[in-house]
Design an enzyme around this catalytic site. Structure first.
Site, PDB file in Angstrom:
ATOM      1  N   GLY A  70       0.849  -1.166  -0.030  1.00 24.24           N
ATOM      2  CA  GLY A  70       0.083  -0.034   0.067  1.00 24.24           C
ATOM      3  C   GLY A  70       1.034   1.246   0.159  1.00 24.24           C
ATOM      4  O   GLY A  70       2.128   1.377  -0.228  1.00 24.24           O
ATOM      5  N   GLY A  72       2.183   3.203   2.480  1.00 29.54           N
ATOM      6  CA  GLY A  72       3.508   3.068   3.390  1.00 29.54           C
ATOM      7  C   GLY A  72       4.476   2.433   2.534  1.00 29.54           C
ATOM      8  O   GLY A  72       5.676   2.566   2.363  1.00 29.54           O
ATOM      9  N   THR A  73       4.198   1.147   1.982  1.00 32.30           N
ATOM     10  CA  THR A  73       4.930   0.201   1.213  1.00 32.30           C
ATOM     11  C   THR A  73       5.542   0.949   0.257  1.00 32.30           C
ATOM     12  O   THR A  73       6.904   0.914  -0.068  1.00 32.30           O
ATOM     13  CB  THR A  73       4.515  -1.009   0.697  1.00 32.30           C
ATOM     14  OG1 THR A  73       3.520  -1.697   1.660  1.00 32.30           O
ATOM     15  CG2 THR A  73       5.393  -1.845   0.103  1.00 32.30           C
ATOM     16  N   ASP A 101      -7.609  -1.012   0.188  1.00 30.13           N
ATOM     17  CA  ASP A 101      -8.274   0.214   0.465  1.00 30.13           C
ATOM     18  C   ASP A 101      -8.749   0.854  -0.791  1.00 30.13           C
ATOM     19  O   ASP A 101      -9.189   1.772  -0.646  1.00 30.13           O
ATOM     20  CB  ASP A 101      -7.561   1.006   1.215  1.00 30.13           C
ATOM     21  CG  ASP A 101      -7.400   0.757   2.945  1.00 30.13           C
ATOM     22  OD1 ASP A 101      -8.384   0.075   3.145  1.00 30.13           O
ATOM     23  OD2 ASP A 101      -6.503   1.000   3.391  1.00 30.13           O
ATOM     24  N   ARG A 146      -9.063   2.878   6.659  1.00 27.71           N
ATOM     25  CA  ARG A 146      -8.650   3.726   7.552  1.00 27.71           C
ATOM     26  C   ARG A 146      -8.513   5.324   7.385  1.00 27.71           C
ATOM     27  O   ARG A 146      -9.047   6.212   7.995  1.00 27.71           O
ATOM     28  CB  ARG A 146      -7.007   3.493   7.860  1.00 27.71           C
ATOM     29  CG  ARG A 146      -6.419   4.192   9.183  1.00 27.71           C
ATOM     30  CD  ARG A 146      -4.837   3.886   8.985  1.00 27.71           C
ATOM     31  NE  ARG A 146      -4.333   2.841   8.906  1.00 27.71           N
ATOM     32  CZ  ARG A 146      -3.932   1.986   9.978  1.00 27.71           C
ATOM     33  NH1 ARG A 146      -4.079   2.476  11.214  1.00 27.71           N
ATOM     34  NH2 ARG A 146      -3.491   0.566  10.063  1.00 27.71           N
TER      35      ARG A 146
HETATM   36  N1  LIG Z   1       7.747   7.073   4.557  1.00 28.54           N
HETATM   37  C1  LIG Z   1       8.098   5.916   4.777  1.00 28.54           C
HETATM   38  N2  LIG Z   1       9.331   5.380   4.652  1.00 28.54           N
HETATM   39  C2  LIG Z   1       9.969   4.200   4.530  1.00 28.54           C
HETATM   40  N3  LIG Z   1       9.164   3.109   4.856  1.00 28.54           N
HETATM   41  C3  LIG Z   1       7.838   3.299   5.194  1.00 28.54           C
HETATM   42  C4  LIG Z   1       7.100   4.677   5.271  1.00 28.54           C
HETATM   43  N4  LIG Z   1       5.965   4.555   5.422  1.00 28.54           N
HETATM   44  C5  LIG Z   1       5.809   3.244   5.697  1.00 28.54           C
HETATM   45  N5  LIG Z   1       6.875   2.581   5.649  1.00 28.54           N
HETATM   46  C6  LIG Z   1       7.181   1.203   5.674  1.00 28.54           C
HETATM   47  O1  LIG Z   1       6.126   0.514   4.752  1.00 28.54           O
HETATM   48  C7  LIG Z   1       5.646  -0.999   5.458  1.00 28.54           C
HETATM   49  C8  LIG Z   1       4.153  -0.931   5.281  1.00 28.54           C
HETATM   50  O2  LIG Z   1       3.442   0.407   5.655  1.00 28.54           O
HETATM   51  P1  LIG Z   1       2.061   0.253   6.060  1.00 28.54           P
HETATM   52  O3  LIG Z   1       2.147  -0.503   7.508  1.00 28.54           O
HETATM   53  O4  LIG Z   1       1.659   1.564   6.459  1.00 28.54           O
HETATM   54  O5  LIG Z   1       1.174  -0.272   5.022  1.00 28.54           O
HETATM   55  P2  LIG Z   1       0.888  -0.043   3.819  1.00 28.54           P
HETATM   56  O6  LIG Z   1       1.944  -0.314   2.639  1.00 28.54           O
HETATM   57  O7  LIG Z   1       0.284   1.247   3.692  1.00 28.54           O
HETATM   58  O8  LIG Z   1      -0.437  -0.948   3.457  1.00 28.54           O
HETATM   59  P3  LIG Z   1      -1.703  -1.058   4.202  1.00 28.54           P
HETATM   60  O9  LIG Z   1      -2.648  -0.978   2.984  1.00 28.54           O
HETATM   61  O10 LIG Z   1      -2.049  -2.434   4.835  1.00 28.54           O
HETATM   62  O11 LIG Z   1      -2.114  -0.028   4.995  1.00 28.54           O
HETATM   63  C9  LIG Z   1       6.128  -0.747   6.834  1.00 28.54           C
HETATM   64  O12 LIG Z   1       7.047  -1.625   6.821  1.00 28.54           O
HETATM   65  C10 LIG Z   1       6.463   0.846   7.058  1.00 28.54           C
HETATM   66  O13 LIG Z   1       7.573   0.681   8.135  1.00 28.54           O
HETATM   67  O1  LIG Z   2      -5.424  -3.882  11.906  1.00 28.85           O
HETATM   68  P1  LIG Z   2      -4.466  -2.939  11.244  1.00 28.85           P
HETATM   69  O2  LIG Z   2      -3.316  -3.633  10.780  1.00 28.85           O
HETATM   70  O3  LIG Z   2      -4.333  -1.804  11.880  1.00 28.85           O
HETATM   71  O4  LIG Z   2      -4.907  -2.855   9.742  1.00 28.85           O
HETATM   72  C1  LIG Z   2      -5.952  -2.138   9.507  1.00 28.85           C
HETATM   73  C2  LIG Z   2      -5.968  -1.267   8.310  1.00 28.85           C
HETATM   74  O5  LIG Z   2      -5.532  -1.688   7.237  1.00 28.85           O
HETATM   75  C3  LIG Z   2      -6.118  -1.922   6.092  1.00 28.85           C
HETATM   76  O6  LIG Z   2      -7.059  -2.990   6.191  1.00 28.85           O
HETATM   77  C4  LIG Z   2      -5.343  -2.087   4.739  1.00 28.85           C
HETATM   78  O7  LIG Z   2      -4.820  -0.683   4.541  1.00 28.85           O
HETATM   79  C5  LIG Z   2      -7.094  -0.651   6.198  1.00 28.85           C
HETATM   80  O8  LIG Z   2      -8.530  -0.658   5.795  1.00 28.85           O
HETATM   81  C6  LIG Z   2      -7.343  -0.759   7.954  1.00 28.85           C
HETATM   82  O9  LIG Z   2      -7.462   0.528   8.438  1.00 28.85           O
END
Ligand SMILES: Nc1ncnc2c1ncn2[C@@H]1O[C@H](COP(=O)(O)OP(=O)(O)OP(=O)(O)O)[C@@H](O)[C@H]1O
Ligand SMILES: O=P(O)(O)OC[C@H]1O[C@](O)(CO)[C@@H](O)[C@@H]1O
Length: 251
Positions: A70, A72-73, A101, A146
């Site tokens: 996502g 963050g990734t 999402d 979220r």
């Molecule tokens: N600004 C950033 N710089 C480097 N790494 C990041 C940054 N933001 C998030 N990460 C890393 O990316 C990984 C995934 O981030 P996060 O847990 O927010 O999920 P996501 O990729 O947004 O997916 P989801 O849809 O589940 O929220 C984590 O290991 C986090 O530490």
């Molecule tokens: O239960 P966790 O790990 O906080 O993840 C919940 C979040 O991850 C997601 O399912 C996917 O980004 C969001 O919809 C939700 O807010």
């Protein structure tokens, strides 16, 4: 096809780069993964250390990195790319958006999203069946999201049973003219039941006025309060105090 003779899977998100073992991804291993949900590689929050990750890429002699996840990734992928460029390495980095999402704007739809919307229908149907079974039944369905209301909104549009959809992008208020409670009362008077869909990030600003702040998860995402429970309680109290309904329930 691309002359890639060795494909390694990194176990459990970014922190998997620091572990000794990788998962060999042969055609046999990945043969059926498109039929399963989730990920055979595992996932995690937090644990991103750009320098250590690039060390690991360098040490293992990896020359193409595909990073799936996502927002963050993708921020993490961008940091890895910058570090690789700074070190002058010949390594390609590709970010592949995958989030339930659907909140990555460079693509129309990320995979996983359709499945989430489809699954949400089952919850909405169940809530509707329960709500119509009792007098003034309010079926409340909390869905993922979220910071984004795509799942809630698409599930609502796909269903004919939802009377109200609350999402983080669209602020709302509870009391007074034009507020949620007034709308609920009207729906119940007109139909005797209703279904509300709420994305988990919706109305968080209302909750934080009345509850303690929750901090962050390991990735730095704000931890959310349970809006579903809180909202059910508030609706119940409002129906009790401000209407003359003798029977009602929030499900
Ligand atoms: N600004 C950033 N710089 C480097 N790494 C990041 C940054 N933001 C998030 N990460 C890393 O990316 C990984 C995934 O981030 P996060 O847990 O927010 O999920 P996501 O990729 O947004 O997916 P989801 O849809 O589940 O929220 C984590 O290991 C986090 O530490
Ligand atoms: O239960 P966790 O790990 O906080 O993840 C919940 C979040 O991850 C997601 O399912 C996917 O980004 C969001 O919809 C939700 O807010």
């Amino acid at each position: 096809m691309y002359d890639a003779t060795r494909i390694l899977g990194i176990d459990g998100g970014y922190r998997g780069f620091y572990s000794r073992n990788t998962i060999p991804l042969t055609p046999k291993v990945v043969n059926d993964i498109h039929k399963r949900g989730g990920t055979i590689l595992g996932t995690s929050r937090g644990g991103h250390d750009t320098s250590k990750i690039v060390d690991s890429i360098q040490d293992r002699g990896i020359n193409q990195v595909y990073i799936i996840g996502g927002d963050g990734t993708q921020k993490g992928a961008s940091a890895i790319f910058e570090e690789i460029r700074r070190r002058g390495l010949k390594v390609a980095v590709a970010g592949i958006p995958k989030t339930i999402d659907n909140d990555i704007p460079v693509i129309d739809k990320s995979f996983g999203f359709d499945t989430a919307v489809e699954e949400a229908q089952r919850a909405i149907n169940a809530a509707h069946v329960e709500a119509i079974s009792i007098e003034n039944g309010v079926g409340m369905v909390k869905l993922m999201g979220r910071y984004s209301g795509f799942i809630a909104m698409y599930a609502t549009l796909a269903s004919r049973d939802v009377d109200c959809c609350l999402i983080p992008e669209s602020p709302f208020y509870l009391e007074g003219k034009g507020g949620l409670f007034e709308y609920i009362e009207r729906c119940l008077k007109e139909n005797g039941h209703m279904v509300i869909v709420i994305a988990e990030g919706a109305g968080q600003e209302l909750l934080s006025q009345s509850l303690l702040a929750m901090g962050q998860d390991a990735s730095g995402n704000k931890l959310l309060q349970d809006v579903g429970l809180w909202m059910s309680h508030r609706i119940r109290v409002s129906l009790m105090l401000h209407t003359n309904f003798t029977r009602f329930d929030i499900l």
